[in-house]
Design an enzyme around this catalytic site. Structure first.
Site, PDB file in Angstrom:
ATOM      1  N   GLU A   1       6.533   5.957   2.639  1.00  0.00           N
ATOM      2  CA  GLU A   1       7.823   5.263   2.793  1.00  0.00           C
ATOM      3  C   GLU A   1       8.866   5.892   1.872  1.00  0.00           C
ATOM      4  O   GLU A   1       8.795   5.764   0.651  1.00  0.00           O
ATOM      5  CB  GLU A   1       7.655   3.778   2.472  1.00  0.00           C
ATOM      6  CG  GLU A   1       6.657   3.079   3.386  1.00  0.00           C
ATOM      7  CD  GLU A   1       6.311   1.677   2.912  1.00  0.00           C
ATOM      8  OE1 GLU A   1       7.229   0.843   2.778  1.00  0.00           O
ATOM      9  OE2 GLU A   1       5.126   1.432   2.633  1.00  0.00           O
TER      10      GLU A   1
ATOM     11  N   GLU B   1      -4.365  -5.063  -1.773  1.00  0.00           N
ATOM     12  CA  GLU B   1      -3.939  -3.661  -1.740  1.00  0.00           C
ATOM     13  C   GLU B   1      -4.952  -2.818  -2.499  1.00  0.00           C
ATOM     14  O   GLU B   1      -5.414  -3.205  -3.569  1.00  0.00           O
ATOM     15  CB  GLU B   1      -2.571  -3.460  -2.423  1.00  0.00           C
ATOM     16  CG  GLU B   1      -1.385  -4.046  -1.708  1.00  0.00           C
ATOM     17  CD  GLU B   1      -0.070  -3.736  -2.449  1.00  0.00           C
ATOM     18  OE1 GLU B   1      -0.088  -2.894  -3.381  1.00  0.00           O
ATOM     19  OE2 GLU B   1       0.954  -4.335  -2.103  1.00  0.00           O
TER      20      GLU B   1
ATOM     21  N   LYS C   1      11.151   3.807  -0.965  1.00  0.00           N
ATOM     22  CA  LYS C   1      10.593   3.090  -2.109  1.00  0.00           C
ATOM     23  C   LYS C   1      11.110   3.725  -3.395  1.00  0.00           C
ATOM     24  O   LYS C   1      11.193   4.947  -3.508  1.00  0.00           O
ATOM     25  CB  LYS C   1       9.062   3.117  -2.082  1.00  0.00           C
ATOM     26  CG  LYS C   1       8.443   2.340  -0.938  1.00  0.00           C
ATOM     27  CD  LYS C   1       6.989   2.013  -1.205  1.00  0.00           C
ATOM     28  CE  LYS C   1       6.855   0.964  -2.278  1.00  0.00           C
ATOM     29  NZ  LYS C   1       5.453   0.536  -2.481  1.00  0.00           N
TER      30      LYS C   1
ATOM     31  N   GLU D   1       4.981   6.380  -5.492  1.00  0.00           N
ATOM     32  CA  GLU D   1       5.340   5.178  -4.728  1.00  0.00           C
ATOM     33  C   GLU D   1       5.675   5.503  -3.280  1.00  0.00           C
ATOM     34  O   GLU D   1       5.523   4.662  -2.396  1.00  0.00           O
ATOM     35  CB  GLU D   1       6.522   4.470  -5.393  1.00  0.00           C
ATOM     36  CG  GLU D   1       6.180   3.768  -6.689  1.00  0.00           C
ATOM     37  CD  GLU D   1       5.192   2.639  -6.479  1.00  0.00           C
ATOM     38  OE1 GLU D   1       5.459   1.760  -5.640  1.00  0.00           O
ATOM     39  OE2 GLU D   1       4.140   2.636  -7.142  1.00  0.00           O
TER      40      GLU D   1
END
Length: 489
Positions: free
Chosen positions: A348, A292, A351, A357
């Site tokens: 997203e 990542e 999250k 995040e």
């Protein structure tokens, strides 16, 4: 069309036949065939392993496109690799017969049981890999996500045994060309600066990392690491240059005093800390894969530098670096390919944690790009005018923590109770007779409780999150005699 390996097999077969009847063929024909076989063999053995980045496909959103539409979006980004955080059958089916290589993951919660049971390991492979492999190009199987960040000692001890079990199951069930690994966060390192001091934490170095590196080396796999220059910069922006973190610095370098290696960006510095940490345990040549990396395109008011301008700059530059031909590598490993996955495909919305995040995506949930980007490395200039960054310096002013728009009402009561149960008379003003008491307004009570809790406990680790139920605001929600506590940065 014949591929190279098929053609090579055919030529070798011809050579074997000709050797049986050499007297009938001229030396010249035999020589030509030998040269052809040799050149094909060199082509096969010298096939390039691309550094072209892939993308992480997370699914923690209630508004994301279908798997089939998501695969089309991955292809539109020119990504040739994708990493999943599970083995979602609908996604694996959508990836069938594409040219995208896939990394899947064994969930964290199964690791302890798999470490103790070969039959459970076998069954996981049968259920999750065999229905799709090889028509879906599953090439990497990661056992858990950032397990060594956990405080669970049993889970950490089970990690390498579970990796071994999964590897044996793959072999037993005839699954080939799949490398087994696991992902590590940078907190597995006890020291990382200067890079030559890179060393794994003492609680995991001998007990977990040494056998893990031995396993990865023996199976010719990779050390998968999560590397985010954003976080060390955001934690100390006064001493870490933003340009150095974004691959944009022209006059800032860092020289490692032990090796005299010079670093021009924070990314290389973080990678080489892992290089030296693995070398310290006897594995100087173990390959590293960036599982990542990325930069948030938005965040909370107290999260510096999370904006579209910085996110686009970082991700475009990291793609340029990693897809370069010939490979650039790092100061400790110049010229080496460094494969990677960019985090993440989508923003997203489910999250938990700070606002960043939920804002690492290259794409919005509707499929539109957050900013122009593609992952082949072929685009060197983008015509798009990016919005000027407005939060590259710490916000100075008051911030409140209130109920987020669209928060789940069924969960709000539990979060309110938690905020009010932590002491410091957090919720006295919303009790009967208090200046903020409005018994019919649960959202108002929860907002007060969230703000009061955050103001009381932020310095000791309290956050304005409440599992996604809360958000920050710079608009004072106080009314009448009811004054909401705030945080001043």
């Amino acid at each position: 069309m014949l591929n190279i390996s098929t053609l090579l097999s055919y030529v070798l077969h011809l050579l074997a036949l000709f050797r049986q009847q050499e007297e009938e063929f001229s030396v010249n024909i035999m020589s030509v065939l030998h040269l052809l076989a040799l050149s094909l063999l060199v082509s096969v053995s010298g096939a390039k392993f691309s550094g072209r980045p892939g993308v992480n496909y997370g699914q923690l959103g209630d508004n994301l496109p279908s798997p089939s539409d998501s695969v089309k979006l991955i292809q539109s980004l020119n990504a040739k690799r994708v990493k999943l955080y599970d083995a979602n059958p609908a996604i694996l089916a959508a990836l069938n017969a594409t040219d995208i290589t896939v990394s899947v993951m064994v969930p964290n919660e199964l690791i302890v049981n798999i470490s103790k049971s070969s039959s459970l390991s076998d069954e996981w492979i049968r259920s999750n890999i065999l229905p799709f492999h090889p028509s879906t190009k599953i090439r990497y199987l990661l056992v858990g996500n950032e397990i060594l960040t956990s405080a669970d000692s049993e889970l950490k001890s089970a990690l390498v045994p579970a990796m071994r079990k999964i590897q044996r199951s793959l072999k037993k069930l005839g699954v080939k060309k799949v490398k087994v690994g696991t992902t590590l966060a940078v907190d597995v390192l006890k020291t990382s600066f200067p890079p030559s001091s890179g060393e794994f934490r003492s609680d995991i170095s001998g007990s977990v990392m040494k056998p893990m590196l031995q396993f990865l080396n023996r199976t010719k796999s990779f050390l998968f690491v999560d590397v985010y220059p954003y976080f060390p910069w955001a934690q100390d922006p006064a001493h870490v240059d933003l340009g150095y973190a974004l691959f944009e610095s022209t006059n800032v370098t860092v020289t490692d005093p032990a090796t005299n290696l010079t670093y021009h960006n924070l990314f290389d510095q973080m990678i080489d800390a892992f290089v030296f940490a693995t070398s310290r345990l006897g594995y100087p040549d173990l390959r590293i894969w960036v599982a990542e990396t990325g930069w948030p395109n938005n965040g909370d008011y107290d999260q510096i530098g999370a904006n579209v301008y910085n996110a686009a700059t970082y991700n475009r530059n990291v793609v340029k670096k990693l897809s370069a031909e010939p490979p650039v590598g790092t100061p400790a490993r110049p010229g080496k390919v460094l494969p990677s996955f960019i985090f993440a495909l989508f923003n997203e919305n489910q999250k938990t944690g700070p606002g960043t995040e939920r804002h690492f995506g290259l794409l919005h949930p509707n499929g539109s790009r957050v900013y122009e980007i593609e992952l082949s490395g072929e685009t060197t200039e983008y015509k798009e005018t990016l919005p000027a960054p407005e939060n590259n310096e710490v916000y100075k002013g008051k911030i409140w923590c209130v109920v987020a728009k669209g928060a789940n009402w069924t969960q709000l009561g539990e979060a309110l109770s938690y905020a009010c149960s932590q002491g410091n008379n957090t919720c006295d003003p919303i009790k009967p007779g208090g200046p903020c008491h409005k018994p019919d307004l649960t959202v108002l009570h929860a907002s007060y409780a969230f703000s009061s809790y955050w103001a009381s406990f932020r310095k000791t680790g309290g956050t304005c999150s409440f599992n996604g139920l809360a958000t920050q605001t710079i608009k004072d929600p106080s009314f009448g005699r009811c004054e909401f506590p705030s945080v001043t940065l």
